[in-house]
Structure formats: C-alpha cells, structure tokens
Scaffold this motif. Sequence first.
Motif, PDB file in Angstrom:
ATOM      1  N   ARG A  55       0.811  -1.219   0.000  1.00  0.00           N
ATOM      2  CA  ARG A  55       0.000   0.000   0.000  1.00  0.00           C
ATOM      3  C   ARG A  55       0.843   1.268   0.000  1.00  0.00           C
ATOM      4  O   ARG A  55       0.475   2.255  -0.621  1.00  0.00           O
ATOM      5  CB  ARG A  55      -0.911   0.022   1.212  1.00  0.00           C
ATOM      6  CG  ARG A  55      -1.947  -1.058   1.177  1.00  0.00           C
ATOM      7  CD  ARG A  55      -2.840  -0.939   2.364  1.00  0.00           C
ATOM      8  NE  ARG A  55      -3.951  -1.861   2.258  1.00  0.00           N
ATOM      9  CZ  ARG A  55      -4.941  -1.898   3.101  1.00  0.00           C
ATOM     10  NH1 ARG A  55      -4.970  -1.068   4.116  1.00  0.00           N
ATOM     11  NH2 ARG A  55      -5.907  -2.761   2.944  1.00  0.00           N
ATOM     12  N   ALA A  56       1.943   1.268   0.747  1.00  0.00           N
ATOM     13  CA  ALA A  56       2.797   2.447   0.850  1.00  0.00           C
ATOM     14  C   ALA A  56       4.181   2.035   1.340  1.00  0.00           C
ATOM     15  O   ALA A  56       4.346   0.968   1.939  1.00  0.00           O
ATOM     16  CB  ALA A  56       2.188   3.466   1.811  1.00  0.00           C
ATOM     17  N   THR A  57       5.146   2.895   1.084  1.00  0.00           N
ATOM     18  CA  THR A  57       6.514   2.650   1.541  1.00  0.00           C
ATOM     19  C   THR A  57       7.046   3.930   2.180  1.00  0.00           C
ATOM     20  O   THR A  57       6.916   5.012   1.611  1.00  0.00           O
ATOM     21  CB  THR A  57       7.430   2.245   0.366  1.00  0.00           C
ATOM     22  OG1 THR A  57       6.860   1.124  -0.299  1.00  0.00           O
ATOM     23  CG2 THR A  57       8.824   1.902   0.850  1.00  0.00           C
ATOM     24  N   LEU A  58       7.629   3.786   3.358  1.00  0.00           N
ATOM     25  CA  LEU A  58       8.294   4.891   4.049  1.00  0.00           C
ATOM     26  C   LEU A  58       9.784   4.769   3.763  1.00  0.00           C
ATOM     27  O   LEU A  58      10.407   3.782   4.142  1.00  0.00           O
ATOM     28  CB  LEU A  58       8.040   4.804   5.550  1.00  0.00           C
ATOM     29  CG  LEU A  58       6.577   4.863   5.982  1.00  0.00           C
ATOM     30  CD1 LEU A  58       6.450   4.480   7.457  1.00  0.00           C
ATOM     31  CD2 LEU A  58       6.015   6.246   5.732  1.00  0.00           C
ATOM     32  N   VAL A  59      10.348   5.749   3.076  1.00  0.00           N
ATOM     33  CA  VAL A  59      11.767   5.740   2.735  1.00  0.00           C
ATOM     34  C   VAL A  59      12.455   6.796   3.576  1.00  0.00           C
ATOM     35  O   VAL A  59      12.065   7.960   3.576  1.00  0.00           O
ATOM     36  CB  VAL A  59      11.999   6.026   1.235  1.00  0.00           C
ATOM     37  CG1 VAL A  59      13.481   6.040   0.914  1.00  0.00           C
ATOM     38  CG2 VAL A  59      11.277   5.011   0.375  1.00  0.00           C
ATOM     39  N   GLN A  60      13.493   6.363   4.287  1.00  0.00           N
ATOM     40  CA  GLN A  60      14.254   7.279   5.148  1.00  0.00           C
ATOM     41  C   GLN A  60      15.684   7.354   4.646  1.00  0.00           C
ATOM     42  O   GLN A  60      16.358   6.330   4.528  1.00  0.00           O
ATOM     43  CB  GLN A  60      14.248   6.784   6.583  1.00  0.00           C
ATOM     44  CG  GLN A  60      15.139   7.596   7.494  1.00  0.00           C
ATOM     45  CD  GLN A  60      15.239   7.017   8.892  1.00  0.00           C
ATOM     46  OE1 GLN A  60      14.485   6.139   9.265  1.00  0.00           O
ATOM     47  NE2 GLN A  60      16.178   7.530   9.653  1.00  0.00           N
ATOM     48  N   PHE A  61      16.153   8.553   4.351  1.00  0.00           N
ATOM     49  CA  PHE A  61      17.559   8.773   4.035  1.00  0.00           C
ATOM     50  C   PHE A  61      18.240   9.183   5.330  1.00  0.00           C
ATOM     51  O   PHE A  61      17.819  10.141   5.982  1.00  0.00           O
ATOM     52  CB  PHE A  61      17.722   9.876   2.982  1.00  0.00           C
ATOM     53  CG  PHE A  61      17.356   9.421   1.608  1.00  0.00           C
ATOM     54  CD1 PHE A  61      18.303   8.879   0.765  1.00  0.00           C
ATOM     55  CD2 PHE A  61      16.053   9.502   1.163  1.00  0.00           C
ATOM     56  CE1 PHE A  61      17.975   8.440  -0.498  1.00  0.00           C
ATOM     57  CE2 PHE A  61      15.694   9.068  -0.095  1.00  0.00           C
ATOM     58  CZ  PHE A  61      16.664   8.528  -0.931  1.00  0.00           C
ATOM     59  N   SER A  62      19.260   8.430   5.711  1.00  0.00           N
ATOM     60  CA  SER A  62      19.938   8.704   6.974  1.00  0.00           C
ATOM     61  C   SER A  62      21.441   8.603   6.794  1.00  0.00           C
ATOM     62  O   SER A  62      21.935   8.175   5.758  1.00  0.00           O
ATOM     63  CB  SER A  62      19.457   7.736   8.056  1.00  0.00           C
ATOM     64  OG  SER A  62      19.651   6.409   7.635  1.00  0.00           O
ATOM     65  N   SER A  63      22.159   9.014   7.824  1.00  0.00           N
ATOM     66  CA  SER A  63      23.617   8.914   7.837  1.00  0.00           C
ATOM     67  C   SER A  63      24.054   8.357   9.187  1.00  0.00           C
ATOM     68  O   SER A  63      23.293   8.356  10.150  1.00  0.00           O
ATOM     69  CB  SER A  63      24.262  10.279   7.564  1.00  0.00           C
ATOM     70  OG  SER A  63      23.800  11.239   8.481  1.00  0.00           O
ATOM     71  N   ALA A  64      25.286   7.903   9.233  1.00  0.00           N
ATOM     72  CA  ALA A  64      25.781   7.170  10.400  1.00  0.00           C
ATOM     73  C   ALA A  64      25.772   8.001  11.689  1.00  0.00           C
ATOM     74  O   ALA A  64      25.491   7.473  12.759  1.00  0.00           O
ATOM     75  CB  ALA A  64      27.182   6.648  10.126  1.00  0.00           C
ATOM     76  N   PHE A  65      26.079   9.273  11.607  1.00  0.00           N
ATOM     77  CA  PHE A  65      26.234  10.081  12.818  1.00  0.00           C
ATOM     78  C   PHE A  65      25.069  11.041  13.052  1.00  0.00           C
ATOM     79  O   PHE A  65      25.209  12.043  13.729  1.00  0.00           O
ATOM     80  CB  PHE A  65      27.549  10.865  12.746  1.00  0.00           C
ATOM     81  CG  PHE A  65      28.736   9.951  12.670  1.00  0.00           C
ATOM     82  CD1 PHE A  65      29.149   9.264  13.787  1.00  0.00           C
ATOM     83  CD2 PHE A  65      29.393   9.743  11.473  1.00  0.00           C
ATOM     84  CE1 PHE A  65      30.228   8.395  13.729  1.00  0.00           C
ATOM     85  CE2 PHE A  65      30.472   8.881  11.404  1.00  0.00           C
ATOM     86  CZ  PHE A  65      30.889   8.211  12.539  1.00  0.00           C
ATOM     87  N   CYS A  66      23.922  10.696  12.528  1.00  0.00           N
ATOM     88  CA  CYS A  66      22.738  11.546  12.636  1.00  0.00           C
ATOM     89  C   CYS A  66      21.871  11.061  13.792  1.00  0.00           C
ATOM     90  O   CYS A  66      21.259  10.004  13.714  1.00  0.00           O
ATOM     91  CB  CYS A  66      21.977  11.483  11.309  1.00  0.00           C
ATOM     92  SG  CYS A  66      20.343  12.188  11.343  1.00  0.00           S
ATOM     93  N   ALA A  67      21.825  11.834  14.874  1.00  0.00           N
ATOM     94  CA  ALA A  67      21.020  11.445  16.040  1.00  0.00           C
ATOM     95  C   ALA A  67      19.524  11.441  15.742  1.00  0.00           C
ATOM     96  O   ALA A  67      18.829  10.499  16.122  1.00  0.00           O
ATOM     97  CB  ALA A  67      21.334  12.358  17.213  1.00  0.00           C
TER      98      ALA A  67
END
Length: 141
Positions: A55-67
């Motif tokens: 139905r839907a997809t949640l895509v998160q762009f993240s980085s290693a040191f991102c709190a």
Amino acid sequence: MRGVVVVVVVLAAASLFMAWRRRTDGKLRAVTDRHDEPDGDVLTTSQLNAPLGERATLVQFSSAFCAPCRTTRVILDDVASRLPGVAHVDVDAEANLELVRQLDVRRTPTVLVLDECGRIRTRASGAPSRSDVVAALGQFL
C-alpha cells in the motif's frame, strides 16, 4: 553603538531563522508531480534495494552520525509494523549519493512516503512526528 546594533540585528535574524526552522522541521508536505520528466518521481525496488510495500513505503535517508535519524528509524519501523501493507526502507545517504542528488536530499533524516507504485507523494526534511507519519499514510489505507 554600531556594535550593539549589529548584535541586535544578528540576534533578531537568528531568532527568526530558528522560529521558521521549528515550524517546518519534520513536517510532511505533498510533492507535486514533475510532468516534464517521465517517471521522475517514481522509485523502484532496484533503486532502494528493497521491496515496496503493498500500500505504501516509508523511505528514510539517513547517515551514520545523525542522532535524529535513530529516532526517525524507530518511529517509521513502529508505524510500518502496525499498519498492514506498509514497508519501511532505510537508505544510507552516504552510500547512495546518486539517488541523493537525483531526489535533492539536502539533509538527514529526509523521509519520503511512496504510494504502492513507488511514486513520491509526501516528503519531510527532519524528524517527523508519529502522528504526522500516520496522517500522511491515511490516504493509502
């Protein structure tokens, strides 16, 4: 006296910037289709290295040191696990620079909500709240 005026102007500008940032940070907003590019707003399973949700997809762009990325990951995982047909995909921004440039991701976390076909429907820069994520998914459930 000029020094005092400069300090006051700088503090006022900083205060306005912080007020704007608090108001917009993490808010999911609708994405308008780019009609000049065929499929310009569509992500595929090969680009994400993961299957799309039914139905839907949640895509998160993240980085290693991102709190804030860690908090966002917990929220999106929880929402996806509670709603049938919703998937959560975490994309390492540093390892996927081409996709980051293509989608104009300027900071982490950036969250995209895709429909069942992979079209980007909403987007947030910063950590969204659980209620905002559920509300954005409401149109797909």
